[in-house]
Enzyme design. Structure first.
Site, mmCIF file in Angstrom:
data_model
loop_
_atom_site.group_PDB
_atom_site.id
_atom_site.type_symbol
_atom_site.label_atom_id
_atom_site.label_comp_id
_atom_site.label_asym_id
_atom_site.label_seq_id
_atom_site.Cartn_x
_atom_site.Cartn_y
_atom_site.Cartn_z
ATOM 1 N N LYS A 172 0.859 -1.187 0.000
ATOM 2 C CA LYS A 172 0.000 0.000 0.000
ATOM 3 C C LYS A 172 0.889 1.228 0.000
ATOM 4 O O LYS A 172 1.826 1.335 0.801
ATOM 5 C CB LYS A 172 -0.880 -0.011 1.247
ATOM 6 C CG LYS A 172 -1.530 1.318 1.531
ATOM 7 C CD LYS A 172 -2.656 1.164 2.484
ATOM 8 C CE LYS A 172 -2.403 1.877 3.775
ATOM 9 N NZ LYS A 172 -3.624 2.049 4.563
HETATM 10 C C1 R5P Z 1 -2.720 4.928 8.575
HETATM 11 O O1 R5P Z 1 -3.298 5.508 9.449
HETATM 12 C C2 R5P Z 1 -3.284 3.768 8.008
HETATM 13 O O2 R5P Z 1 -2.396 2.848 7.439
HETATM 14 C C3 R5P Z 1 -4.415 4.011 7.057
HETATM 15 O O3 R5P Z 1 -5.018 2.777 6.873
HETATM 16 C C4 R5P Z 1 -4.039 4.569 5.707
HETATM 17 O O4 R5P Z 1 -3.381 5.786 5.798
HETATM 18 C C5 R5P Z 1 -5.262 4.685 4.772
HETATM 19 O O5 R5P Z 1 -6.168 5.568 5.240
HETATM 20 P P1 R5P Z 1 -6.397 6.988 4.579
HETATM 21 O O6 R5P Z 1 -7.105 6.711 3.268
HETATM 22 O O7 R5P Z 1 -7.244 7.721 5.525
HETATM 23 O O8 R5P Z 1 -5.058 7.602 4.332
#
Ligand code: R5P
Length: 260
Positions: A172
């Site tokens: 990711k």
């Molecule tokens: C960090 O807080 C996490 O890995 C989140 O799952 C990631 O940042 C995705 O969330 P967002 O779309 O809010 O950035």
């Protein structure tokens, strides 16, 4: 890839499209009660029917997701830091046996390339991959970016490639100019985080651009659960990821749901 691991991967990347809409609600692990997730159960429940999988911590999983819910779980297994201190000092927070007991479809661990905790977080990822391989559980590497780091294609390619070389089964990261190069040089599926809340149309465009550039989906949180119509947003993002909708078509999905 062994059968169990392949089966779990197929629960996350939907076989019909090879893509995924992962709903990220793990933010509390270092941010505490983030806006929109003060009471995670109430936020998650209406979104569950539209999430291909749910990324969260075991604490929130146990308290808020009914065991009969048919949603694959991507369990965050790193943490140990808060927004008040050095974020890159993360370590493992869940024993793989507990992840198995929770019947998760994948585990997620952050790496901090270029930060103080680089070496430790990369070696922790390596251990998680070893455990994942042993038990048939895929590992999602999260390329976390510190406040001062530039999110450009050069840096993100470096972080994603290192994660894949260590053995992560998915990565990711963030969308950026030249994102197709990040995808091209990462030999495992790449999904994007949404990042800070944007106007809805911009967030839809972000998802659309990522898919256009080769992402296999999104792991999106704030741009869904902080929206004025979270169900509309997740449906719009689904339309982009799984149905080939363009930005305008997907925005209409959001507006229709909001107008109900
Ligand atoms: C960090 O807080 C996490 O890995 C989140 O799952 C990631 O940042 C995705 O969330 P967002 O779309 O809010 O950035």
């Amino acid at each position: 890839m062994d059968w169990g691991l392949a089966n779990r991967m197929a629960r996350i990347l939907k076989p019909d499209t090879g893509r995924t809409v992962m709903l990220a609600v793990d933010h509390g692990y270092f941010l505490g009660p983030t806006s929109g997730l003060e009471e995670p159960g109430g936020t998650i429940a209406p979104l569950l029917p539209y999430a291909d999988s749910l990324m969260l911590t075991r604490g929130v999983l146990r308290r808020t997701v009914p065991p009969e819910a048919d949603v694959p779980i991507v369990l965050r297994v790193s943490g140990g830091t808060s927004i008040l201190r050095e974020l890159s000092a993360e370590g493992p927070t869940v024993d793989v046996e507990d992840a198995i007991r929770l019947n998760v479809s994948a585990i997620a661990m952050s790496i901090f390339v270029g930060a103080e905790g680089e070496r430790t977080t990369l070696l922790n990822l390596a251990k998680a991959v070893d455990l994942g391989e042993r038990h048939g559980i895929p590992v999602l590497a999260v390329t976390a970016v510190g406040k001062d780091m530039v999110r450009d294609a050069r840096y993100l390619s470096l972080a994603c490639r290192i994660a894949a070389e260590i053995g992560a089964h998915m990565v990711k990261t963030y969308h950026c100019d030249g994102f197709e190069e990040v995808v091209r040089s990462t030999p495992v599926p790449v999904v994007i985080a949404g990042g800070k809340k944007l106007p809805e149309r911009d967030a839809i465009r972000l998802a659309w651009s990522a898919i256009r550039d080769g992402a296999r989906g999104v792991d999106m949180g704030r741009n869904i659960f902080q929206s004025d119509c979270p169900v509309g947003m997740i449906r719009a993002v689904r339309a982009v990821v799984h149905e080939g909708a363009d930005v305008e078509q997907a925005h209409q999905v959001y507006l229709r749901e909001k107008g109900r």
